[in-house]
Enzyme design. Structure first.
Site, short mmCIF file in Angstrom:
data_model
loop_
_atom_site.label_atom_id
_atom_site.label_comp_id
_atom_site.label_asym_id
_atom_site.label_seq_id
_atom_site.Cartn_x
_atom_site.Cartn_y
_atom_site.Cartn_z
N LYS A 61 -10.85 -6.45 6.57
CA LYS A 61 -10.21 -5.16 6.35
C LYS A 61 -9.46 -5.12 5.02
O LYS A 61 -8.71 -4.19 4.76
CB LYS A 61 -9.25 -4.87 7.51
CG LYS A 61 -9.98 -4.65 8.83
CD LYS A 61 -9.04 -4.39 9.98
CE LYS A 61 -8.76 -5.65 10.76
NZ LYS A 61 -7.96 -5.41 11.97
N HIS A 121 2.92 12.57 -0.67
CA HIS A 121 3.28 11.16 -0.51
C HIS A 121 2.59 10.29 -1.56
O HIS A 121 2.26 9.14 -1.30
CB HIS A 121 2.94 10.70 0.90
CG HIS A 121 3.66 11.49 1.95
ND1 HIS A 121 5.01 11.38 2.17
CD2 HIS A 121 3.21 12.44 2.81
CE1 HIS A 121 5.38 12.21 3.13
NE2 HIS A 121 4.30 12.87 3.54
N ARG A 141 3.56 6.73 5.30
CA ARG A 141 4.54 5.89 5.99
C ARG A 141 4.99 4.69 5.15
O ARG A 141 5.87 3.94 5.57
CB ARG A 141 3.95 5.43 7.32
CG ARG A 141 3.67 6.64 8.23
CD ARG A 141 2.99 6.28 9.51
NE ARG A 141 3.85 5.52 10.40
CZ ARG A 141 3.46 5.05 11.57
NH1 ARG A 141 2.22 5.27 11.99
NH2 ARG A 141 4.28 4.37 12.33
N ARG A 196 -11.09 -23.20 19.21
CA ARG A 196 -9.77 -22.68 19.56
C ARG A 196 -9.46 -23.00 21.03
O ARG A 196 -10.37 -23.15 21.84
CB ARG A 196 -9.70 -21.17 19.36
CG ARG A 196 -9.99 -20.72 17.97
CD ARG A 196 -8.86 -21.16 17.05
NE ARG A 196 -9.34 -21.25 15.68
CZ ARG A 196 -9.34 -20.23 14.83
NH1 ARG A 196 -8.86 -19.08 15.20
NH2 ARG A 196 -9.80 -20.37 13.62
N ARG A 306 -0.69 -3.73 22.68
CA ARG A 306 -1.65 -2.64 22.57
C ARG A 306 -2.38 -2.56 23.91
O ARG A 306 -1.86 -2.98 24.92
CB ARG A 306 -2.61 -2.89 21.41
CG ARG A 306 -1.91 -2.76 20.07
CD ARG A 306 -2.86 -2.89 18.92
NE ARG A 306 -3.27 -4.27 18.71
CZ ARG A 306 -4.12 -4.65 17.76
NH1 ARG A 306 -4.66 -3.76 16.97
NH2 ARG A 306 -4.44 -5.91 17.62
#
Ligand SMILES: [Zn+2]
Length: 321
Positions: A61, A121, A141, A196, A306
């Site tokens: 991302k 903004h 924001r 993991r 979440r």
């Protein structure tokens, strides 16, 4: 928060509209937008001035613009190199440097014709020497921002990275390759996940075994392969690992195909939404709606502050969890 397909849409827009152009000047309208550039807004502007954007790149991302050497005749070039506090971090360093974009929750990269009224903004304006469309960073924001960093060799996923030889902005050098990266190694990522000692969904979101999978695409991938996100990674078979990562890549590919044309020629915009979000989701956000496969109502469970969405019948919780 924009996920990989949305960030890729922005990257493509930037590749089309700003790569190959030379920056004439930079205006920082709000100091918070450059807070990750520790040397401050003046230094940020000086480092960009007279530089040419040579590439728009993405991993997971994260998005960055690579910078070419300053033009020697440019009036600000001497100032740009003098202002670099550390020679190893200077613009002309061996690996070069790049502008890292943090889109945060609401950050947008807009390509706008000069004179178009400023967005309310607007945080950073990048004006180009060709007097063509300018690049604006707009962020309601102010969680996002831009910063300049040296490019460094990747420190995560070494097995696969040696093949690609990728350079990344230093703050994200630990981020693993994403499933849409041509040099992504499915076997390496599966091995990293199976090493993991955690739950499968946590490993998918962790960004160090595989990057770019957010909450939405993790839930969709897990639904497709009929696995519950609480499955322990150490008991995951190689085949299951390959299946869930392949499914994640497929879901993101489909999202990109549906959301990949959502900007017009002079106004590149990302705001976290592609057409995929409401049309094609099987599990994410579908609480109490029928599972598209078996008709059982989709369940919502809390997960890391979440929600996770899954089918209770297709994706039974692992015993004891
Ligand atoms: Zn089902």
């Amino acid at each position: 928060m924009p996920e990989l397909p949305e960030v890729e849409v922005v990257r493509r827009g930037l590749a089309d509209h700003v790569v190959g152009r030379t920056i004439a000047r930079v205006e920082v309208a709000h100091p918070r937008a450059v807070r990750r550039h520790l040397e401050g807004g003046d230094d940020f502007a000086a480092r960009l001035t007279a530089r040419t954007i040579t590439a728009a790149r993405r991993r997971g991302k994260y998005l960055w613009l690579e910078l070419g050497d300053a033009h020697p005749d440019a009036p600000n070039a001497a100032f740009a190199s003098l202002s670099a506090p550390n020679a190893a971090f200077a613009a002309s360093g061996p690996g070069g440097d790049a502008v890292l974009a943090h889109l945060g929750m609401s950050g947008q990269m807009l390509v706008a014709v000069p004179g178009r009224p400023d967005e309310k903004h607007l945080r950073i304006r990048i004006v180009f020497a060709d007097e063509g469309p300018e690049l604006r960073f707009v962020d309601q924001r102010t969680f996002g921002g831009l910063s300049v960093h040296p490019l460094a060799a990747a420190s995560a996923g070494r097995l696969s990275d040696t093949a690609g030889g990728g350079l990344l902005p230093a703050p994200i050098a630990h981020i693993a390759r994403d499933p849409m990266d041509p040099a992504f190694s499915l076997d390496d990522a599966v091995a990293a996940i199976r090493r993991r000692r955690t739950e499968l969904k946590r490993a998918l979101l962790d960004q160090t075994a595989v990057s770019g999978i957010g909450n939405i695409y993790a839930d969709e991938a897990l639904w497709r392969v009929k696995l519950h996100g609480a499955r322990p990674t150490e008991k995951l078979t190689r085949a299951q690992g390959r299946a869930v990562l392949t499914a994640a890549a497929e879901v993101m590919d489909e999202a990109l195909a549906q959301g990949g044309t959502s900007f017009d020629a002079l106004y590149v915009n990302v705001n976290g939404a592609s057409g995929y979000f409401d049309r094609s989701l099987a599990a994410y956000g579908q609480a109490d709606r029928p599972c598209p496969r078996c008709g059982t109502p989709i369940r919502r469970e809390s997960f890391m502050n979440r929600s996770s969405f899954s089918c209770p019948r297709c994706q039974p919780r692992p015993r004891g969890r």
